[in-house]
Design a protein around this motif. Structure first.
Motif, short mmCIF file in Angstrom:
data_model
loop_
_atom_site.label_atom_id
_atom_site.label_comp_id
_atom_site.label_asym_id
_atom_site.label_seq_id
_atom_site.Cartn_x
_atom_site.Cartn_y
_atom_site.Cartn_z
N ALA A 117 0.61 -1.03 0.00
CA ALA A 117 0.14 0.27 0.36
C ALA A 117 0.49 0.70 -0.42
CB ALA A 117 -1.62 -0.07 0.94
N GLY A 118 2.11 1.54 0.90
CA GLY A 118 2.96 2.62 1.02
C GLY A 118 3.78 2.65 -0.36
N HIS A 119 3.94 1.26 -1.47
CA HIS A 119 4.91 1.35 -2.35
C HIS A 119 5.09 1.07 -3.83
CE1 HIS A 119 8.50 2.25 1.00
NE2 HIS A 119 8.19 1.14 2.01
N GLU A 120 3.97 0.94 -3.54
CA GLU A 120 3.45 -0.51 -5.08
C GLU A 120 3.87 1.09 -6.10
OE1 GLU A 120 0.80 -3.83 -6.64
OE2 GLU A 120 -0.01 -2.11 -5.73
N ALA A 121 3.65 0.92 -7.18
CA ALA A 121 4.10 1.73 -8.60
C ALA A 121 2.80 0.66 -9.91
CB ALA A 121 4.97 2.26 -8.93
N ASP A 122 3.12 1.69 -10.51
CA ASP A 122 2.05 0.77 -12.00
C ASP A 122 3.53 -0.42 -12.60
OD1 ASP A 122 -0.55 2.08 -11.73
OD2 ASP A 122 0.16 3.15 -12.51
N SER A 123 3.94 0.51 -12.60
CA SER A 123 5.40 -0.38 -13.27
C SER A 123 6.21 -1.39 -12.85
CB SER A 123 6.58 0.97 -13.46
OG SER A 123 6.88 1.26 -12.51
N ALA A 124 5.31 -1.47 -11.37
CA ALA A 124 6.29 -2.28 -10.04
C ALA A 124 4.98 -2.66 -9.03
CB ALA A 124 7.24 -1.12 -9.57
N PRO A 125 4.47 -3.58 -9.54
CA PRO A 125 3.39 -4.63 -9.05
C PRO A 125 3.71 -5.35 -8.13
CG PRO A 125 3.65 -5.26 -11.59
CD PRO A 125 4.72 -4.22 -11.35
N ILE A 126 3.25 -5.42 -7.11
CA ILE A 126 4.18 -6.22 -5.58
C ILE A 126 2.57 -7.40 -5.41
CG2 ILE A 126 4.15 -5.99 -3.56
CD1 ILE A 126 4.81 -3.15 -3.61
N VAL A 127 2.90 -8.41 -5.99
CA VAL A 127 2.26 -10.00 -5.23
C VAL A 127 2.77 -9.67 -4.16
CG1 VAL A 127 1.63 -12.43 -6.24
CG2 VAL A 127 2.18 -10.57 -7.71
N VAL A 128 1.75 -10.30 -2.99
CA VAL A 128 1.25 -11.09 -1.64
C VAL A 128 2.04 -12.49 -1.59
CG1 VAL A 128 0.82 -10.48 0.71
CG2 VAL A 128 1.16 -8.40 -1.03
N SER A 129 2.51 -12.66 -1.17
CA SER A 129 2.47 -14.50 -1.29
C SER A 129 2.20 -14.69 0.50
CB SER A 129 3.86 -15.02 -1.74
OG SER A 129 3.65 -16.70 -1.84
N GLY A 130 2.05 -16.23 0.58
CA GLY A 130 2.12 -16.49 2.36
C GLY A 130 2.95 -17.85 1.95
N CYS A 131 3.42 -17.55 2.73
CA CYS A 131 4.99 -18.65 2.34
C CYS A 131 5.13 -19.81 3.23
CB CYS A 131 6.45 -18.29 3.14
SG CYS A 131 7.50 -19.46 2.92
N ILE A 132 4.29 -21.09 2.80
CA ILE A 132 4.09 -22.14 3.32
C ILE A 132 5.98 -22.97 3.33
CG2 ILE A 132 3.17 -24.80 3.13
CD1 ILE A 132 0.93 -23.37 1.66
N GLY A 133 5.94 -24.44 4.34
CA GLY A 133 7.17 -24.96 4.37
C GLY A 133 7.44 -26.21 4.45
#
Length: 321
Positions: A117-133
């Motif tokens: 929310a604080g940093h994403e730009a149109d040229s740099a989409p930020i995808v959030v992934s839940g990491c599973i080990g």
């Protein structure tokens, strides 16, 4: 004042890293936090920082250089939560209750959603992934589960992620196929996109001894190809480059790579007293060489011993056309 975290996923219905554009991901979070930042991580559990004063700030400081690289280069990035160990067996060892564990998993997503929310730009989409080990060790198979057992075991963590702003779940350092199949089935039941990443040994095979090609094909066969894509992790490119056959259909399923900086075997790394960070520029060029054998390779990151310097080097030399 930072922007509030999102409560809904942004890319769950259409993962942007499935296009041809390059996406970054992070490096070896545990090795960075321990060797570079001086944090103690019992059982190699980065999520345990969320139980400590200042832990969120430490994790935020870990992610911010990667986000900065993506923004400066104008490329997307997949951010993985610090939850590789956040499953019931490891939580019990760490003294965390099921309720606390669920809260840590949720808070790990909120942290990344806040960064987005604080940093994403149109040229740099930020995808959030839940990491599973893995339920067990990421290097050794140890005690195994059937696919049904693995589905039941990992379903709780995946269900928790499905109720957050996570766009997908990514299972890292899997050592055998049945656990991967169970995770994919659990993700499908929760209507979550899922990525499967296998650990491979110096011979390019899984720790179970299975050939990588067979592992990918077996998971797809058992799950109707539900996984969004596959990745490789926790090995140096010299350990697995020979297993890829140019033009083979199964290689199209591999979109991501999180290699080790070191050429050492897993056994040698376990015994090492100092971190082997390798050569960032050399590792980056080896990624580029693999592009001819992995035509769908677009998600670039690292594993043990790597940090933002390695990922920045990868982005610097990756072909743009």
């Amino acid at each position: 004042m930072s922007a509030p975290p999102e409560s809904r996923p942004r890319y769950r219905d259409a993962l942007p890293q499935l296009e041809d554009a390059v996406f970054l991901t992070d490096g070896g979070i545990e090795t960075t936090l321990i060797f570079h930042d001086g944090h103690e991580l019992p059982h190699f559990a980065a999520y345990d920082l969320l139980a400590r004063e200042g832990g969120e700030d430490a994790l935020r400081a870990y992610y911010e250089p990667y986000v900065s690289i993506a923004l400066e280069r104008g490329v997307g990035i997949v951010l993985e939560t610090a939850t590789w160990r956040a499953n019931p067996d490891w939580a019990e060892r760490l003294g965390h209750s099921p309720a606390e564990l669920a809260d840590f998993n949720r808070r790990s997503i909120e942290l990344l959603a806040e960064l987005r929310a604080g940093h994403e730009a149109d040229s740099a989409p930020i995808v959030v992934s839940g990491c599973i080990g893995p339920r067990g060790d990421g290097y050794v198979v140890g005690e195994t589960m059937t696919a049904d057992e693995a589905e039941a075991y990992h379903a709780t963590q995946i269900a928790t992620f499905s109720e957050t702003a996570a766009d997908l779940v990514t299972a890292l350092t899997l050592t055998y196929v049945d656990e991967a199949i169970g995770i994919v089935r659990a993700a499908r039941a929760a209507e979550m996109p899922v990525v499967i990443s296998f650990t491979v040994e110096t011979d390019g095979r899984l720790p179970s001894g299975q050939a990588l090609r067979d592992a990918v094909e077996d998971v797809d066969s058992a799950t109707d190809g539900y996984a969004a894509y596959f990745m490789l992790n926790c090995a140096h490119p010299s350990h697995f480059d020979a297993v890829f056959e140019p033009g083979s259909g199964w290689t199209d399923r591999i979109r991501g790579l999180r290699a080790n900086a070191s050429r050492l075997s897993h056994a040698e790394l376990d015994e090492a007293e100092e971190l082997d960070t390798g050569d960032p520029e050399e590792l980056a060029l080896e990624y580029v060489t693999l592009r001819e054998r992995l035509p769908r390779l677009t998600v670039l990151g690292g594993c043990c011993g790597t940090d933002h310097r390695h990922v920045e080097a990868m982005c610097a030399v990756w072909p743009t056309a």
